[in-house]
Design a protein around this motif. Sequence first.
Motif, PDB file in Angstrom:
ATOM      1  N   GLU A 253     -17.311  -2.035 -11.695  1.00 44.06           N
ATOM      2  CA  GLU A 253     -16.441  -3.137 -11.293  1.00 44.06           C
ATOM      3  C   GLU A 253     -17.282  -4.367 -10.906  1.00 44.06           C
ATOM      4  O   GLU A 253     -16.938  -5.504 -11.229  1.00 44.06           O
TER       5      GLU A 253
ATOM      6  N   ASP B 150     -17.198  -8.279 -12.168  1.00 43.33           N
ATOM      7  CA  ASP B 150     -17.050  -9.397 -11.227  1.00 43.33           C
ATOM      8  C   ASP B 150     -18.150 -10.443 -11.407  1.00 43.33           C
ATOM      9  O   ASP B 150     -17.883 -11.647 -11.360  1.00 43.33           O
TER      10      ASP B 150
ATOM     11  N   LEU C  13     -17.358 -12.356 -14.512  1.00 46.54           N
ATOM     12  CA  LEU C  13     -16.207 -13.254 -14.346  1.00 46.54           C
ATOM     13  C   LEU C  13     -16.535 -14.469 -13.481  1.00 46.54           C
ATOM     14  O   LEU C  13     -15.983 -15.548 -13.670  1.00 46.54           O
TER      15      LEU C  13
ATOM     16  N   ARG D  56      -9.379 -10.257 -14.719  1.00 46.15           N
ATOM     17  CA  ARG D  56      -9.930  -9.234 -13.822  1.00 46.15           C
ATOM     18  C   ARG D  56      -8.996  -8.032 -13.712  1.00 46.15           C
ATOM     19  O   ARG D  56      -9.418  -6.884 -13.816  1.00 46.15           O
TER      20      ARG D  56
END
Length: 295
Positions: free
Chosen positions: A24, A28, A31, A56
Amino acid sequence: MFESLSDKLDSIFKKLKGRGLLKEEDVDVALKEVRLALLEADVNFKVVKDFIQNVRERAVGKEVLESLSPGQQVIKIVHDELCELLGATNQRIQLSPNPPTIIMMVGLQGSGKTTTSSKLARFFKKEGRRPMLVAADLKRPAAIDQLITLGKQIDIPVFYSKEIQDPVVLCESAVRQARLEGRDIVIIDTAGRLHIDEELMNELLSIKTKVNPKEVLLVADAMTGQDAVNMAKSFNEQIGIDGIILTKMDGDARGGAALSIRNVTGRPIKFIGTGEKIDMIEPFYPDRIANRILG
Ligand code: GDP
């Protein structure tokens, strides 16, 4: 167009592509970089926020993190969300079941309204239709002359009058004339100003009410970035528009207006202008643009 955004996304995704499993945190980090790249491309900050949130939500789902090629999946999600942002599918100009179809072109001075009116007329002529242009910017004789010249170039009649003072009267006469001549499309080049003002909006509203166009198309200069987006929002709130033609896409390396305008106004981009020449106009295909951005 979009060169710098495209380069940035390419280098962000290169890092993801080469990886096996993604955590994850990896998504992140990527992004965060995508967010910056979009902001640097002058995309509206609220649009960026929603965009990143949507990507997301989908990207940290099980499906992606556990898939065999999570990097590719993230890229696909960004692609899909970009298409969504740009308008999902190509939105055509609606034609009236009872011709002529009246198309009212609105926009600020210098946005490319007169050129785009002619480009559109030529586009329809190429499709085998019989368009007519209407010079309804009565405040600027130069605008009338410009449209007459362009009309001659593409062999399309231009309705104009240097005596009629009222643009509503002129437009009504033009539509009558179009019916008499069996013209199936009437493209009205309305007045523009350097800034939005009440007089302009009142004039445009009167034309819209009396002439009842099938489509009101806003011409906006992509090079003016978020100013174009804000201007489009005002036009939509004050007179109501059906779609947008973004001009000067050939000069807009960043792409912020194109990526924000539909989301902010709720109205689709229908065509883009890609150069000064009369044939430099294209229907707007969101997936093609998304592909161009993602290389
Ligand atoms: P108006 O005042 O809104 O009617 O604007 P014009 O039609 O006169 O256009 C203003 C300038 O923008 C002219 O020099 C046009 O040639 C130019 N223009 C219009 N559309 C485009 C486009 O898509 N790309 C480029 N590069 N120039 C354009």
